[in-house]
Design a protein around this motif. Structure first.
Motif, short mmCIF file in Angstrom:
data_model
loop_
_atom_site.label_atom_id
_atom_site.label_comp_id
_atom_site.label_asym_id
_atom_site.label_seq_id
_atom_site.Cartn_x
_atom_site.Cartn_y
_atom_site.Cartn_z
N ASP A 109 0.61 -1.25 0.07
CA ASP A 109 0.17 0.07 -0.04
C ASP A 109 0.77 1.11 0.01
N PHE A 110 2.03 1.33 -0.91
CA PHE A 110 2.82 2.26 -0.83
C PHE A 110 2.40 3.32 -1.90
N ILE A 111 1.88 2.78 -3.02
CA ILE A 111 1.61 3.66 -4.30
C ILE A 111 -0.07 3.70 -4.55
N GLU A 112 -0.31 4.97 -4.94
CA GLU A 112 -1.72 5.07 -5.33
C GLU A 112 -2.15 4.57 -6.83
N ALA A 113 -3.51 4.27 -6.78
CA ALA A 113 -4.12 4.05 -8.16
C ALA A 113 -4.06 5.09 -8.99
N LEU A 114 -3.81 5.06 -10.17
CA LEU A 114 -3.81 6.28 -11.16
C LEU A 114 -4.94 6.17 -12.13
N ASP A 115 -5.47 7.37 -12.53
CA ASP A 115 -6.32 7.46 -13.54
C ASP A 115 -5.66 7.08 -15.05
N PRO A 116 -6.01 6.23 -15.78
CA PRO A 116 -5.35 6.11 -17.15
C PRO A 116 -5.45 7.23 -18.07
N ALA A 117 -6.75 7.93 -17.83
CA ALA A 117 -7.06 8.99 -18.83
C ALA A 117 -6.08 10.30 -18.64
N ASP A 118 -5.53 10.27 -17.41
CA ASP A 118 -4.37 11.21 -16.91
C ASP A 118 -3.05 11.25 -17.94
N TYR A 119 -2.64 9.93 -18.54
CA TYR A 119 -1.61 9.94 -19.13
C TYR A 119 -1.66 9.48 -20.59
N PRO A 120 -0.57 9.56 -21.30
CA PRO A 120 -0.47 9.60 -22.78
C PRO A 120 -0.45 8.02 -23.11
N LEU A 121 -1.12 7.28 -22.51
CA LEU A 121 -0.92 5.80 -22.80
C LEU A 121 -1.54 5.39 -24.30
N LYS A 122 -2.26 6.21 -24.94
CA LYS A 122 -2.73 5.96 -26.36
C LYS A 122 -1.53 6.11 -27.52
N ASP A 123 -0.57 6.89 -26.78
CA ASP A 123 0.57 7.16 -27.72
C ASP A 123 1.58 6.20 -27.62
N TYR A 124 1.56 5.09 -26.74
CA TYR A 124 2.49 3.96 -26.52
C TYR A 124 2.35 3.15 -27.61
N TRP A 125 3.44 2.23 -27.77
CA TRP A 125 2.99 1.05 -28.74
C TRP A 125 1.95 0.28 -28.15
N PRO A 126 1.12 -0.40 -28.89
CA PRO A 126 -0.03 -1.14 -28.51
C PRO A 126 0.44 -2.21 -27.55
N GLU A 127 1.73 -2.92 -27.50
CA GLU A 127 2.14 -3.93 -26.49
C GLU A 127 2.20 -3.29 -25.34
N PHE A 128 2.37 -1.99 -24.94
CA PHE A 128 2.67 -1.55 -23.71
C PHE A 128 1.57 -0.49 -23.12
N GLN A 129 0.39 -0.41 -23.97
CA GLN A 129 -0.49 0.42 -23.38
C GLN A 129 -1.33 -0.29 -21.97
N LYS A 130 -1.20 -1.43 -22.11
CA LYS A 130 -1.78 -1.99 -20.73
C LYS A 130 -0.57 -3.05 -20.45
N PHE A 131 0.57 -2.55 -19.86
CA PHE A 131 1.49 -3.31 -19.42
C PHE A 131 0.97 -4.14 -18.30
N PRO A 132 1.15 -5.50 -18.36
CA PRO A 132 0.38 -6.13 -17.09
C PRO A 132 1.11 -6.13 -15.86
N LEU A 133 2.38 -5.72 -15.86
CA LEU A 133 3.02 -5.60 -14.38
C LEU A 133 2.50 -4.40 -13.63
N HIS A 134 1.69 -3.52 -14.25
CA HIS A 134 1.50 -2.06 -13.72
C HIS A 134 -0.02 -2.26 -13.46
N TRP A 135 -0.74 -3.22 -13.72
CA TRP A 135 -2.16 -3.33 -13.38
C TRP A 135 -2.63 -4.25 -12.40
N PHE A 136 -3.31 -3.82 -11.46
CA PHE A 136 -3.70 -4.85 -10.38
C PHE A 136 -5.17 -4.59 -10.06
#
Length: 378
Positions: A109-136
């Motif tokens: 519980d050291f880090i906060e949940a983020l709003d994906p809409a706040d970050y330019p994830l759509k600019d990322y390569w498709p393989e990294f737009q929902k990087f599995p190690l970052h989502w819980f």
């Protein structure tokens, strides 16, 4: 914070060379963190690997927002966890962590949940737009800033690409006494696990783990030594180590540009991806500033700076960053294999040759570290 303190890390960082004096300018750059900084609204408190408060990276952000970025450096993921665990809430606003430690940060519980809409994830390569190690549980907790591949690095005068197309080269007669080992269990043993056909390499049962240990121990007669990052640079330069598993272009690219005959290949059994990510630390009173810092770092301009930092060039996940890199620094784009036409750094990923570097899932960190220590003592 309820989690028990963790022991200091025995792991060695990709960037230990910063502290070894091989990039003294970058190491000295940036403002040092002090506890008094935490409360100041004009200070962004940054827990990070060394070198990431280099003015080249953060000066534009500081000027745009009228703030100072103060960095507290750590070396090794376990040390990062210990620092954040032992610091009062609000001590840090953002943390840069290797993706394999993200689940530990989340579980504690050291880090906060983020709003994906706040970050330019759509600019990322498709393989990294929902990087599995970052989502819980369907929530985002980290945003990728940069990455790279680990495979088999080799002396190009001693070995041809064909000879090192498989990790089997490590056990060849030609390699006897010439195999250098990066003294960190995770990438080194991960490479051996890949050599044993384990995909993924860190999610293996007891029998496969014992087989990895046996394979690892059989490598001892081939070894020239166990090296820190600084020692890897020197041993690959003087030829003492002619094959090194578990390292990558973050070492060989710089050496090659200085005339050392070395290169890195992803063998047929595959390679590992290291990944760095930014998260907002729970308890910060400066969430908005922290959010803006992540947005800046993942913007095209911030991404180009991450890719071209003098001491440690990296691959970046943003296609918009790639486009700007090709427009403004075409030679760097070519060197970094981030060109928009022809072969590029995403080819190995698309060919499914890359596995994520992760912490062991069916054994403890101590089990793998103990195996590594046993190997070194043979």
């Amino acid at each position: 914070m309820s989690a028990a303190p963790l022991p200091p890390s025995r792991d060695l960082s990709r960037r230990t060379f910063l502290q070894a004096g091989l990039a003294a300018g970058a190491a000295a750059a940036g403002a040092a963190w002090t506890p008094a900084d935490a409360a100041s609204p004009q200070v962004l408190n940054y827990l990070s690997w060394p070198g990431n408060a280099d003015p080249y990276l953060i000066e534009a952000f500081e000027k745009a927002h009228g703030v100072k970025v103060r960095i507290k450096e750590y070396v090794g993921g376990d040390q990062m966890m210990a620092v954040i665990n032992q610091s009062p809430p609000g001590s840090f606003d953002v943390v840069l962590a290797d993706a394999e430690y993200m689940h530990l940060l989340h579980e504690a519980d050291f880090i906060e949940a983020l709003d994906p809409a706040d970050y330019p994830l759509k600019d990322y390569w498709p393989e990294f737009q929902k990087f599995p190690l970052h989502w819980f549980d369907g929530k985002l907790y980290g945003v990728m800033t940069d990455f790279g591949y680990l495979g088999l690095s080799y002396n190009t005068k001693a070995f041809t690409p064909k000879e090192v197309a498989s990790y089997a080269a490590l056990w060849s007669e030609k390699a006897k006494g010439k195999v250098g080992l990066f003294d960190w269990y995770l990438p080194s043993m991960g490479s051996i696990s890949l050599a044993n056909g384990n995909r993924p390499p860190f999610d293996i049962d007891k029998a496969r783990f014992e087989a990895v240990k046996k394979k690892l121990f059989s490598l001892k007669p081939q070894a020239s030594g166990f090296y820190t990052i600084a020692d890897i640079f020197s041993s690959m330069t003087n030829g003492r180590a002619q094959l090194v598993p578990g390292i990558g272009e973050w070492i060989t690219l710089g050496l090659r540009q200085n005339g050392v005959p070395v290169d890195t290949i992803i063998p047929e059994e595959g390679g590992l991806q290291w990944t760095e990510s930014l998260s907002i630390v729970k308890g910060t009173p400066k969430r908005d500033l922290a959010r803006k810092f992540i947005q800046y770092t993942t913007s095209p301009e911030g991404q180009v700076r991450m890719a071209t930092k003098a001491d440690n060039k990296k691959s970046i996940p943003s296609m918009a960053g790639w486009k700007l890199l090709n427009e403004t620094k075409p030679k760097e784009a070519e060197i970094l294999r981030m060109t928009l036409k022809g072969p590029n750094v995403m080819d190995e990923y698309k060919a499914k040759k890359i596995q994520f570097r992760q912490l062991p899932s069916k054994q403890s960190i101590e089990d793998w570290n103990d195996a590594w220590s046993q190997f070194k003592s043979l």
